[in-house]
Write a protein that holds these residues in place. Structure first.
Motif, short mmCIF file in Angstrom:
data_model
loop_
_atom_site.label_atom_id
_atom_site.label_comp_id
_atom_site.label_asym_id
_atom_site.label_seq_id
_atom_site.Cartn_x
_atom_site.Cartn_y
_atom_site.Cartn_z
N ASP A 5 0.84 -1.01 -0.10
CA ASP A 5 0.07 0.03 -0.09
C ASP A 5 0.89 1.06 -0.06
O ASP A 5 2.11 1.19 0.03
CB ASP A 5 -0.93 0.06 1.22
CG ASP A 5 -2.22 0.81 1.04
OD1 ASP A 5 -2.18 1.59 0.08
OD2 ASP A 5 -2.83 0.81 2.13
N HIS A 6 0.43 2.40 -0.07
CA HIS A 6 1.27 3.58 0.01
C HIS A 6 0.34 4.50 1.11
O HIS A 6 -0.86 4.07 1.33
CB HIS A 6 1.02 4.28 -1.39
CG HIS A 6 0.07 4.89 -1.61
ND1 HIS A 6 -0.12 6.37 -1.35
CD2 HIS A 6 -0.86 4.61 -2.64
CE1 HIS A 6 -1.40 6.65 -1.90
NE2 HIS A 6 -1.88 5.44 -2.63
N VAL A 7 1.10 5.34 1.62
CA VAL A 7 0.57 6.19 2.92
C VAL A 7 -0.61 7.14 2.64
O VAL A 7 -1.12 7.63 3.60
CB VAL A 7 1.54 6.60 3.64
CG1 VAL A 7 2.73 5.91 4.41
CG2 VAL A 7 2.42 7.87 2.77
N GLY A 8 -0.56 7.30 1.29
CA GLY A 8 -1.98 8.19 1.05
C GLY A 8 -1.47 9.26 0.38
O GLY A 8 -2.52 10.16 -0.52
N THR A 57 -6.09 6.20 -2.99
CA THR A 57 -6.51 7.49 -2.32
C THR A 57 -6.33 8.68 -3.32
O THR A 57 -6.28 8.40 -4.56
CB THR A 57 -5.50 7.81 -1.29
OG1 THR A 57 -4.10 8.28 -1.93
CG2 THR A 57 -5.27 6.90 -0.64
N ASP A 58 -6.99 9.84 -2.85
CA ASP A 58 -7.00 11.01 -3.66
C ASP A 58 -5.44 11.73 -3.78
O ASP A 58 -5.47 12.89 -4.35
CB ASP A 58 -7.97 12.01 -3.38
CG ASP A 58 -7.71 12.60 -2.03
OD1 ASP A 58 -6.61 12.26 -1.50
OD2 ASP A 58 -8.69 13.46 -1.68
N ALA A 126 -11.66 2.45 -1.91
CA ALA A 126 -11.20 3.66 -1.83
C ALA A 126 -10.86 3.86 -0.36
O ALA A 126 -11.45 3.42 0.67
CB ALA A 126 -12.29 4.55 -2.12
N LYS A 127 -9.54 4.43 -0.22
CA LYS A 127 -9.00 4.53 1.24
C LYS A 127 -9.27 5.97 1.68
O LYS A 127 -8.75 7.01 0.92
CB LYS A 127 -7.49 4.09 1.15
CG LYS A 127 -6.50 4.39 2.29
CD LYS A 127 -5.35 3.90 2.09
CE LYS A 127 -4.16 4.14 3.16
NZ LYS A 127 -3.03 3.86 2.79
N GLN A 128 -9.35 6.29 2.92
CA GLN A 128 -9.21 7.78 3.46
C GLN A 128 -8.22 7.46 4.44
O GLN A 128 -8.29 6.82 5.23
CB GLN A 128 -10.61 8.05 4.10
CG GLN A 128 -10.74 9.26 4.76
CD GLN A 128 -10.44 10.57 3.80
OE1 GLN A 128 -10.89 10.35 2.87
NE2 GLN A 128 -9.85 11.55 4.09
N THR A 129 -7.76 8.68 4.59
CA THR A 129 -6.57 8.80 5.54
C THR A 129 -6.90 9.99 6.09
O THR A 129 -7.15 11.15 5.80
CB THR A 129 -5.04 9.01 4.96
OG1 THR A 129 -5.05 10.54 3.95
CG2 THR A 129 -4.95 7.85 4.09
N ILE A 130 -6.64 10.03 7.75
CA ILE A 130 -7.06 11.12 8.57
C ILE A 130 -5.83 11.13 9.51
O ILE A 130 -5.47 10.18 10.12
CB ILE A 130 -8.30 11.36 9.24
CG1 ILE A 130 -8.62 10.23 10.01
CG2 ILE A 130 -9.61 11.48 8.21
CD1 ILE A 130 -9.95 10.32 10.73
#
Length: 268
Positions: A5-8, A57-58, A126-130
């Protein structure tokens, strides 16, 4: 998707950086900037699929900062500008502090940002990062001069209760928006292993070893009632700004500290 994966966050395309500067300069509107963001995000989603990633991710292309844009969108947070040399270089930066009762903003812009990513992810996850909860505890309370001068909460326990509730609401809000993969970016752990930051924490009346246990408990409480089909992962690092790091030290201190807590509780 969790094996690779990648961190976003991805490097911003030159077109996007130019558009963002144009918006700051006042030569394009917010709507025009958003249009550029939309186009570049669609491109980067397709690129992620092309290289074989199972979650996209975006690229965090709508953010100025990987963490602060989300934190600033919460109720009870104020943002300020300052100069920093924390990474070994002089740079413009922004910080935050708790200036009112914390709660999640149901109109937080990140919810619509995620829905856009989801719409263009197609059959790909779809992955969301916060940023993680403890980013607020460390930066906006413990190390914040503004908060220390004018504390909003009568007790740390009351603050932590609101912090947990804020993130529980956030987790559910992203789930309701269709998110099934949420990543919590919590670099605050690095301050608990770095000698200089440990001294700063102590000078403000907190014990960094106690915070190892508190940070863990807060995180577990946030996720205690998460939906079963929501995958949550964590990103920890020692900071990265223009290839300079923020923290030094070994994560072994954290591992041993939390294992000690589990032993005391009889659950390890």
């Amino acid at each position: 998707p969790f094996r690779y994966d990648h961190v976003g966050s991805l490097l911003r395309p030159a077109r996007l950086k130019k558009a963002r500067q144009a918006f700051v300069d006042g030569s394009i509107t917010k709507e025009e900037l958003t249009e550029v963001e939309d186009q570049e995000i669609i491109k980067v989603i397709e690129k992620q699929k092309e290289v074989g990633l199972k979650a996209v991710t975006d690229g965090e292309f709508r953010r100025r900062w990987w963490h602060l844009d989300f934190i600033a969108g919460l109720n009870g947070i104020s943002v300020f500008d300052f100069k920093t040399s924390a990474f070994g270089i002089e740079a413009d930066a922004q910080g935050s502090y708790v200036s009112g009762q914390l709660s999640f903003n149901i109109d937080h812009p990140f919810l619509d940002h995620f829905k856009f990513t989801l719409a263009h992810a197609g059959s790909t996850l779809a992955k969301q990062t916060i940023p993680g909860t403890n980013m607020i505890y460390l930066d906006s309370v413990i190390l914040s001069k503004q908060y220390q001068q004018a504390p909003i909460y009568s007790s740390v326990d009351t603050f932590k209760k609101d912090l947990i509730a804020t993130y529980q609401t956030a987790v559910q809000a992203f789930y309701d928006a269709g998110c099934r993969y949420l990543q919590l970016d919590d670099t605050s752990w690095g301050a608990l292993i770095d000698g200089r930051f440990r001294e700063l924490i102590k000078s403000n009346g907190y014990d960094p070893d106690d915070l190892i246990l508190e940070f863990g408990d807060i995180t577990e409480a946030v996720l205690a009632h998460k939906p079963d089909d929501l995958a949550v992962t964590f990103h920890l690092c020692k900071g990265n700004f223009q290839s300079h790091w923020l923290y030094k030290g070994s994560y072994e201190r954290i591992a041993k500290g939390y294992c000690r807590l589990l032993q005391l509780r009889g659950s390890f």
